[in-house]
Design a protein around this motif. Structure first.
Motif, PDB file in Angstrom:
ATOM      1  N   ALA A  78       0.849  -1.184   0.000  1.00  0.00           N
ATOM      2  CA  ALA A  78       0.000   0.000   0.000  1.00  0.00           C
ATOM      3  C   ALA A  78       0.887   1.237   0.000  1.00  0.00           C
ATOM      4  O   ALA A  78       1.939   1.253   0.629  1.00  0.00           O
ATOM      5  CB  ALA A  78      -0.906  -0.018   1.235  1.00  0.00           C
ATOM      6  N   GLY A  79       0.424   2.257  -0.722  1.00  0.00           N
ATOM      7  CA  GLY A  79       1.216   3.477  -0.815  1.00  0.00           C
ATOM      8  C   GLY A  79       0.885   4.492   0.261  1.00  0.00           C
ATOM      9  O   GLY A  79       1.562   5.516   0.376  1.00  0.00           O
ATOM     10  N   SER A  80      -0.168   4.238   1.043  1.00  0.00           N
ATOM     11  CA  SER A  80      -0.547   5.184   2.088  1.00  0.00           C
ATOM     12  C   SER A  80      -1.254   4.422   3.211  1.00  0.00           C
ATOM     13  O   SER A  80      -1.662   3.265   3.063  1.00  0.00           O
ATOM     14  CB  SER A  80      -1.497   6.252   1.535  1.00  0.00           C
ATOM     15  OG  SER A  80      -2.747   5.667   1.197  1.00  0.00           O
ATOM     16  N   ALA A  81      -1.443   5.117   4.329  1.00  0.00           N
ATOM     17  CA  ALA A  81      -2.143   4.527   5.464  1.00  0.00           C
ATOM     18  C   ALA A  81      -3.571   4.169   5.077  1.00  0.00           C
ATOM     19  O   ALA A  81      -4.086   3.108   5.443  1.00  0.00           O
ATOM     20  CB  ALA A  81      -2.134   5.494   6.647  1.00  0.00           C
ATOM     21  N   ARG A  82      -4.214   5.064   4.302  1.00  0.00           N
ATOM     22  CA  ARG A  82      -5.594   4.810   3.887  1.00  0.00           C
ATOM     23  C   ARG A  82      -5.684   3.528   3.058  1.00  0.00           C
ATOM     24  O   ARG A  82      -6.555   2.686   3.273  1.00  0.00           O
ATOM     25  CB  ARG A  82      -6.118   6.006   3.088  1.00  0.00           C
ATOM     26  CG  ARG A  82      -7.538   5.779   2.571  1.00  0.00           C
ATOM     27  CD  ARG A  82      -8.114   7.010   1.925  1.00  0.00           C
ATOM     28  NE  ARG A  82      -8.416   7.981   2.979  1.00  0.00           N
ATOM     29  CZ  ARG A  82      -8.167   9.290   2.888  1.00  0.00           C
ATOM     30  NH1 ARG A  82      -7.641   9.778   1.796  1.00  0.00           N
ATOM     31  NH2 ARG A  82      -8.464  10.091   3.866  1.00  0.00           N
ATOM     32  N   GLU A  83      -4.773   3.362   2.103  1.00  0.00           N
ATOM     33  CA  GLU A  83      -4.773   2.145   1.284  1.00  0.00           C
ATOM     34  C   GLU A  83      -4.533   0.908   2.146  1.00  0.00           C
ATOM     35  O   GLU A  83      -5.172  -0.132   1.955  1.00  0.00           O
ATOM     36  CB  GLU A  83      -3.671   2.215   0.225  1.00  0.00           C
ATOM     37  CG  GLU A  83      -3.994   3.082  -0.967  1.00  0.00           C
ATOM     38  CD  GLU A  83      -2.827   3.085  -1.951  1.00  0.00           C
ATOM     39  OE1 GLU A  83      -2.266   2.000  -2.238  1.00  0.00           O
ATOM     40  OE2 GLU A  83      -2.467   4.176  -2.435  1.00  0.00           O
ATOM     41  N   ALA A  84      -3.618   1.023   3.105  1.00  0.00           N
ATOM     42  CA  ALA A  84      -3.310  -0.112   3.985  1.00  0.00           C
ATOM     43  C   ALA A  84      -4.545  -0.521   4.772  1.00  0.00           C
ATOM     44  O   ALA A  84      -4.865  -1.711   4.877  1.00  0.00           O
ATOM     45  CB  ALA A  84      -2.169   0.247   4.930  1.00  0.00           C
ATOM     46  N   LEU A  85      -5.265   0.462   5.311  1.00  0.00           N
ATOM     47  CA  LEU A  85      -6.465   0.150   6.091  1.00  0.00           C
ATOM     48  C   LEU A  85      -7.549  -0.468   5.220  1.00  0.00           C
ATOM     49  O   LEU A  85      -8.246  -1.392   5.644  1.00  0.00           O
ATOM     50  CB  LEU A  85      -6.976   1.413   6.788  1.00  0.00           C
ATOM     51  CG  LEU A  85      -6.097   1.923   7.943  1.00  0.00           C
ATOM     52  CD1 LEU A  85      -6.582   3.282   8.419  1.00  0.00           C
ATOM     53  CD2 LEU A  85      -6.078   0.930   9.102  1.00  0.00           C
ATOM     54  N   GLU A  86      -7.695   0.017   3.988  1.00  0.00           N
ATOM     55  CA  GLU A  86      -8.683  -0.561   3.076  1.00  0.00           C
ATOM     56  C   GLU A  86      -8.364  -2.027   2.778  1.00  0.00           C
ATOM     57  O   GLU A  86      -9.245  -2.880   2.781  1.00  0.00           O
ATOM     58  CB  GLU A  86      -8.738   0.237   1.773  1.00  0.00           C
ATOM     59  CG  GLU A  86      -9.467   1.553   1.913  1.00  0.00           C
ATOM     60  CD  GLU A  86      -9.446   2.373   0.634  1.00  0.00           C
ATOM     61  OE1 GLU A  86      -9.025   1.847  -0.424  1.00  0.00           O
ATOM     62  OE2 GLU A  86      -9.844   3.546   0.681  1.00  0.00           O
ATOM     63  N   ILE A  87      -7.091  -2.315   2.552  1.00  0.00           N
ATOM     64  CA  ILE A  87      -6.683  -3.703   2.296  1.00  0.00           C
ATOM     65  C   ILE A  87      -7.003  -4.576   3.507  1.00  0.00           C
ATOM     66  O   ILE A  87      -7.540  -5.679   3.385  1.00  0.00           O
ATOM     67  CB  ILE A  87      -5.172  -3.770   1.956  1.00  0.00           C
ATOM     68  CG1 ILE A  87      -4.918  -3.126   0.583  1.00  0.00           C
ATOM     69  CG2 ILE A  87      -4.669  -5.215   1.987  1.00  0.00           C
ATOM     70  CD1 ILE A  87      -3.457  -2.916   0.262  1.00  0.00           C
ATOM     71  N   LEU A  88      -6.696  -4.059   4.696  1.00  0.00           N
ATOM     72  CA  LEU A  88      -6.931  -4.832   5.920  1.00  0.00           C
ATOM     73  C   LEU A  88      -8.416  -5.083   6.169  1.00  0.00           C
ATOM     74  O   LEU A  88      -8.783  -6.081   6.775  1.00  0.00           O
ATOM     75  CB  LEU A  88      -6.318  -4.116   7.125  1.00  0.00           C
ATOM     76  CG  LEU A  88      -4.786  -4.189   7.208  1.00  0.00           C
ATOM     77  CD1 LEU A  88      -4.263  -3.190   8.234  1.00  0.00           C
ATOM     78  CD2 LEU A  88      -4.344  -5.595   7.574  1.00  0.00           C
ATOM     79  N   LEU A  89      -9.259  -4.161   5.714  1.00  0.00           N
ATOM     80  CA  LEU A  89     -10.696  -4.327   5.919  1.00  0.00           C
ATOM     81  C   LEU A  89     -11.300  -5.357   4.967  1.00  0.00           C
ATOM     82  O   LEU A  89     -12.306  -5.981   5.294  1.00  0.00           O
ATOM     83  CB  LEU A  89     -11.415  -2.986   5.756  1.00  0.00           C
ATOM     84  CG  LEU A  89     -11.170  -1.964   6.871  1.00  0.00           C
ATOM     85  CD1 LEU A  89     -11.854  -0.653   6.531  1.00  0.00           C
ATOM     86  CD2 LEU A  89     -11.668  -2.488   8.205  1.00  0.00           C
TER      87      LEU A  89
END
Length: 197
Positions: free
Chosen positions: A1-12
């Motif tokens: 993920a390139g950002s915290a937002r992308e990382a959280l979306e992947i985790l969800l």
């Protein structure tokens, strides 16, 4: 993920066992993102490994562990060490998931067994109540004589029929024998002795 937002979306949306998290990132630092990940109910068992090119002090490590990280990997990363750490945490995640499934299956079996036992107990109680009512209506009783101990168990109806108050009966056979009519006592004792033999 390139950002915290992308990382959280992947985790969800995906099941993730291990997160490699850079301490220095745009938007949030690794400590803040680790706390956010750890707070989400779906991510409670995800292992977080912080990666940092900055020289870390013991306070930084404590802050990382406090935010939910499980380990640190310094930069430059040694691939073999990183792979070994990820493999250990991924294996731990798989074992935890397997254990959770086994526990769920066991709980379901225990619940089914408990329900079956409750149903059987209810049927037994109903059967015992019917039997009690039938013996009371027929004015007959039941008794069990335990030969090794000499103890006698009598139904309330049996005790009523022989005129022995339930509260006074202590399980001795001679309490019942005393209530047998004197003309019948010798014959009944002989029959009991014969049956016992």
């Amino acid at each position: 993920a390139g950002s915290a937002r992308e990382a959280l979306e992947i985790l969800l949306w995906q099941e993730v066992a291990v997160v490699l998290l850079d301490v220095c990132m745009p938007e949030l630092d690794g400590f803040e993102l680790a706390e956010m990940i750890r707070q989400h109910p779906r991510c409670q068992r995800v292992s977080i490994i912080l990666v940092s090119a900055v020289l870390l002090s013991d306070l930084d490590r404590l802050k990382g562990y406090g935010s939910g990280a499980m380990d640190y990997v310094p930069v430059p990363v040694v691939p073999e060490i990183l792979r070994a750490k990820v493999a250990i945490f991924a294996d731990l995640y798989r074992k935890n998931r397997t254990l959770e499934r086994v526990n769920e299956e066991l709980e379901a079996r225990v619940e089914a067994r408990t329900a079956a036992l409750s149903a059987t107990t209810a049927q037994l109680q109903e059967s015992e109540e019917r039997f009690r009512l039938a013996t009371a209506a027929g004015q007959c009783g039941t008794w069990d004589w335990e030969l090794p101990t000499g103890r006698l168990a009598c139904s309330d109806e049996t005790l009523r029929l022989i005129g022995l108050p339930v509260a006074e009966f202590d399980g001795r056979i001679d309490q019942v024998v005393e209530r047998i009519h004197p003309d019948d006592r010798e014959r009944v004792l002989a029959r009991l002795t014969s049956l016992a033999a």
